[in-house]
Design a protein around this motif. Structure first.
Motif, short mmCIF file in Angstrom:
data_model
loop_
_atom_site.label_atom_id
_atom_site.label_comp_id
_atom_site.label_asym_id
_atom_site.label_seq_id
_atom_site.Cartn_x
_atom_site.Cartn_y
_atom_site.Cartn_z
N ILE A 14 4.33 66.46 88.46
CA ILE A 14 3.28 67.19 89.19
C ILE A 14 1.91 67.03 88.52
N LYS A 15 1.85 66.25 87.46
CA LYS A 15 0.57 66.01 86.78
C LYS A 15 -0.22 64.88 87.45
N LEU A 37 -1.64 70.44 94.41
CA LEU A 37 -0.93 70.17 93.15
C LEU A 37 -1.54 70.98 92.00
N ASP A 38 -2.89 71.08 91.99
CA ASP A 38 -3.56 71.89 90.96
C ASP A 38 -3.10 73.35 91.06
N SER A 39 -3.02 73.85 92.27
CA SER A 39 -2.62 75.23 92.51
C SER A 39 -1.16 75.45 92.09
N ILE A 40 -0.30 74.52 92.42
CA ILE A 40 1.12 74.61 92.04
C ILE A 40 1.25 74.59 90.52
N GLU A 41 0.54 73.70 89.88
CA GLU A 41 0.60 73.60 88.42
C GLU A 41 0.10 74.89 87.76
N LYS A 42 -0.97 75.45 88.29
CA LYS A 42 -1.51 76.71 87.77
C LYS A 42 -0.50 77.85 87.96
N ASN A 43 0.12 77.91 89.14
CA ASN A 43 1.13 78.94 89.40
C ASN A 43 2.33 78.82 88.46
#
Length: 169
Positions: A14-15, A37-43
């Motif tokens: 996911i990076k 993807l940024d939002s998923i990674e942050k979550n």
């Protein structure tokens, strides 16, 4: 590029980002995908932090509860030891042999409970007790208590058993 990025994400990476630039629909889709993807990674990072914090809270609570439980066993042990001493004092004031024997029996029963709580207090695991050690200590104490009356020899042949506290009680 967007398809390859989606395949990488599907494989667990996911990076990866598409980094597609432009004003057309594909660039808009790529930017939206990257933002998602940024939002998923942050979550995921926030959830990992919450899990870590909650785990620390639970571990702290567990240590506190184990300390309190150990303290309870210690206090019960001390109270039972005091009862034993009171019975011993009372025995010295009684002349009747059957009453003395009854007091000795009561004293030994109380000692049995005190010994169990002592073993729990000394134990590293508050859920299990080394039952062989408990039996050996109990038999030795009984032998000591009654040895002046009779020549008692003991032979304890037991396997090591860790018994649950509930069952031992």
């Amino acid at each position: 590029i967007l398809t390859n990025t989606a395949k990488e994400v599907n494989n667990g990476n996911i990076k990866v980002r598409s980094n597609i630039k432009g004003d057309d629909d594909i660039a808009l889709l790529g930017t939206t995908f990257d933002n998602m993807l940024d939002s998923i990674e942050k979550n995921i990072e926030e959830l990992d932090k919450k899990v870590e914090d909650r785990t620390k809270e639970l571990q702290s609570s567990l240590v506190e509860k184990e300390t309190l439980l150990k303290e309870i066993h210690h206090r019960v042990k001390n109270n039972l030891a005091m009862i034993i001493e009171l019975i011993k004092i009372q025995k010295t004031k009684v002349a009747d042999s059957s009453t003395k024997e009854a007091l000795i029996d009561i004293q030994e029963r109380v000692f049995t409970m005190e010994l169990l709580h002592r073993k729990l207090y000394e134990s590293k695991d508050l859920h299990l007790i080394d039952f062989k050690k408990y039996v050996v200590d109990l038999v030795n104490d009984l032998n000591y208590s009654y040895s002046s009356q009779k020549n008692i020899k003991t032979n304890i042949d037991m396997v090591d058993i860790n018994m649950s506290v509930e069952y031992a009680l």
